[in-house]
Write a protein that holds these residues in place. Structure first.
Motif, short mmCIF file in Angstrom:
data_model
loop_
_atom_site.label_atom_id
_atom_site.label_comp_id
_atom_site.label_asym_id
_atom_site.label_seq_id
_atom_site.Cartn_x
_atom_site.Cartn_y
_atom_site.Cartn_z
N ALA A 157 0.85 -1.19 0.00
CA ALA A 157 0.00 0.00 0.00
C ALA A 157 0.89 1.24 0.00
O ALA A 157 0.89 2.05 0.93
CB ALA A 157 -0.94 -0.01 1.20
N SER A 158 1.70 1.37 -1.05
CA SER A 158 2.60 2.52 -1.18
C SER A 158 2.78 2.85 -2.66
O SER A 158 2.62 1.99 -3.53
CB SER A 158 3.95 2.23 -0.52
OG SER A 158 4.61 1.18 -1.17
N TYR A 159 3.13 4.11 -2.90
CA TYR A 159 3.27 4.63 -4.27
C TYR A 159 4.70 5.12 -4.46
O TYR A 159 5.09 6.15 -3.91
CB TYR A 159 2.28 5.78 -4.46
CG TYR A 159 2.17 6.28 -5.87
CD1 TYR A 159 1.32 5.68 -6.78
CD2 TYR A 159 2.92 7.38 -6.30
CE1 TYR A 159 1.21 6.15 -8.08
CE2 TYR A 159 2.82 7.86 -7.60
CZ TYR A 159 1.95 7.24 -8.48
OH TYR A 159 1.84 7.70 -9.76
N PRO A 160 5.52 4.39 -5.25
CA PRO A 160 6.90 4.83 -5.48
C PRO A 160 7.00 5.77 -6.68
O PRO A 160 6.20 5.68 -7.63
CB PRO A 160 7.63 3.51 -5.77
CG PRO A 160 6.58 2.65 -6.42
CD PRO A 160 5.26 3.06 -5.80
N ALA A 161 7.96 6.66 -6.64
CA ALA A 161 8.23 7.57 -7.77
C ALA A 161 9.67 8.08 -7.64
O ALA A 161 10.25 8.05 -6.56
CB ALA A 161 7.24 8.72 -7.79
N THR A 162 10.23 8.56 -8.77
CA THR A 162 11.66 8.89 -8.82
C THR A 162 11.92 10.27 -9.40
O THR A 162 11.34 10.65 -10.41
CB THR A 162 12.40 7.84 -9.68
OG1 THR A 162 12.11 6.53 -9.18
CG2 THR A 162 13.89 8.06 -9.69
N LEU A 163 12.86 10.99 -8.76
CA LEU A 163 13.36 12.28 -9.25
C LEU A 163 14.88 12.12 -9.37
O LEU A 163 15.49 11.41 -8.57
CB LEU A 163 13.02 13.39 -8.25
CG LEU A 163 13.52 14.78 -8.58
CD1 LEU A 163 12.40 15.79 -8.37
CD2 LEU A 163 14.72 15.17 -7.76
N VAL A 164 15.48 12.77 -10.37
CA VAL A 164 16.94 12.74 -10.53
C VAL A 164 17.46 14.16 -10.70
O VAL A 164 16.73 15.04 -11.16
CB VAL A 164 17.37 11.87 -11.75
CG1 VAL A 164 16.97 10.43 -11.54
CG2 VAL A 164 16.77 12.39 -13.03
N THR A 165 18.71 14.37 -10.29
CA THR A 165 19.30 15.69 -10.43
C THR A 165 20.82 15.58 -10.53
O THR A 165 21.41 14.61 -10.04
CB THR A 165 18.93 16.61 -9.24
OG1 THR A 165 19.49 17.91 -9.45
CG2 THR A 165 19.44 16.06 -7.91
N THR A 166 21.41 16.59 -11.14
CA THR A 166 22.88 16.70 -11.17
C THR A 166 23.35 17.66 -10.09
O THR A 166 24.54 17.95 -10.00
CB THR A 166 23.36 17.19 -12.55
OG1 THR A 166 22.69 18.41 -12.86
CG2 THR A 166 23.10 16.15 -13.62
N ALA A 167 22.45 18.16 -9.26
CA ALA A 167 22.84 19.08 -8.18
C ALA A 167 23.78 18.38 -7.21
O ALA A 167 23.60 17.19 -6.91
CB ALA A 167 21.60 19.56 -7.43
N PRO A 168 24.76 19.09 -6.70
CA PRO A 168 25.59 18.52 -5.62
C PRO A 168 24.71 18.21 -4.41
O PRO A 168 23.68 18.86 -4.18
CB PRO A 168 26.58 19.64 -5.30
CG PRO A 168 26.59 20.53 -6.50
CD PRO A 168 25.20 20.44 -7.08
N LEU A 169 25.11 17.23 -3.63
CA LEU A 169 24.31 16.81 -2.48
C LEU A 169 23.97 17.98 -1.56
O LEU A 169 22.83 18.11 -1.11
CB LEU A 169 25.04 15.71 -1.70
CG LEU A 169 24.33 15.20 -0.45
CD1 LEU A 169 22.99 14.58 -0.80
CD2 LEU A 169 25.22 14.21 0.29
N ALA A 170 24.93 18.85 -1.26
CA ALA A 170 24.68 19.96 -0.34
C ALA A 170 23.59 20.89 -0.88
O ALA A 170 22.74 21.36 -0.11
CB ALA A 170 25.97 20.75 -0.10
N VAL A 171 23.58 21.14 -2.17
CA VAL A 171 22.55 22.00 -2.78
C VAL A 171 21.19 21.30 -2.72
O VAL A 171 20.19 21.91 -2.34
CB VAL A 171 22.92 22.37 -4.24
CG1 VAL A 171 21.79 23.11 -4.92
CG2 VAL A 171 24.21 23.17 -4.26
N LEU A 172 21.16 20.03 -3.08
CA LEU A 172 19.90 19.27 -3.06
C LEU A 172 19.33 19.24 -1.65
O LEU A 172 18.14 19.50 -1.44
CB LEU A 172 20.14 17.84 -3.57
CG LEU A 172 18.95 16.89 -3.51
CD1 LEU A 172 17.75 17.42 -4.29
CD2 LEU A 172 19.36 15.51 -4.02
#
Length: 188
Positions: A157-172
Motif C-alpha cells: 500500500a505505497s506509491y513509489p516515484a523517482t526524481l533525478v538531479t545533477t545538483a551537488p548533495l549539499a545543494v539538493l
C-alpha cells in the motif's frame, strides 16, 4: 551481504518524511553505482546533462489500499498520489533550476522523463530494488503480474516515484530542507 553494503554506501540521506499538500511523502537520496548509470543513460540520453553525476531521490507515499488492485478506489488513490508526487517534484525542479541545477522526474505511469525529451522508460521499482534494502513481491492479477516494492511500513500500500538531479548533495539537501522540512515519524 555485498548488495546490502552497496545499498547502504549508496544512500546519502536515509528515508525522510515530509508533508506535501497535507499528505505524507517519504524520500531518500542515493548516488548511483556504475551498474545503474548504464540503466539511466538511455532514459535521459536526449538531455544535455552529465548523467555520471546524477543523484536519485526515491519517494514513497502511503496509500489506503494495495495499488495492484484493479478497483475504482485504487485508481483514485493512484491519481491522487501522482498529483502529490508531481507537486513535490516540480517544486524541487523549479527551486533547483533557480540555483542553476538540472533536475527531472519520471512519470510513474509511463516511466518516461517528465521534462526531458522522451527516450526510454525508467522503472521506479527497479531503482528501489537496486538502491533500497526493501522487500519485493511478485503479484499475480487477472491482467497479468508485476514485481512490486514492499515498503517496510506500508508494504504494497505505497506509491513509489523517482526524481533525478545533477545538483551537488549539499545543494539538493538545502533545497529539500527549505521547501519540505523533515517531520518526525510520530507527526507524519
Amino acid at each position: 551481504f555485498f548488495l546490502s553494503k552497496m545499498k547502504k554506501r549508496c544512500t546519502l540521506r536515509p528515508p525522510t518524511r515530509v508533508h506535501v499538500e497535507g499528505a505524507v511523502l517519504e524520500y531518500s537520496i542515493h548516488q548511483l553505482p556504475k551498474m545503474l548509470l548504464k540503466e539511466l543513460k538511455p532514459v535521459f540520453s536526449n538531455s544535455a546533462v552529465d548523467i555520471d553525476s546524477l543523484l536519485v531521490v526515491l519517494t514513497f507515499q502511503p496509500t489506503s489500499c494495495p495499488l495492484i488492485e484493479f478497483t475504482d478506489d485504487a485508481q483514485m488513490e493512484k491519481d491522487d498520489k501522482l498529483g502529490i508526487f508531481f507537486h513535490f517534484a516540480n517544486s524541487l525542479i523549479d527551486k533547483l533550476g533557480e540555483a542553476g541545477q538540472w533536475a527531472d522526474c519520471t512519470d510513474p505511469v509511463s516511466g518516461l522523463p517528465l521534462h526531458s525529451p522522451p527516450a526510454r522508460p525508467l522503472s521506479d521499482v527497479s531503482m528501489a530494488e537496486h538502491l533500497l534494502p526493501y522487500g519485493f513481491e511478485y503479484v499475480s492479477a487477472s491482467g497479468g503480474g508485476c514485481r512490486c516494492v514492499s515498503h517496510p511500513h506500508w508494504r504494497l500500500a505505497s506509491y513509489p516515484a523517482t526524481l533525478v538531479t545533477t545538483a551537488p548533495l549539499a545543494v539538493l539537501e538545502r533545497v529539500l530542507d527549505a521547501v519540505y522540512p523533515p517531520v518526525t515519524v510520530e507527526s507524519a
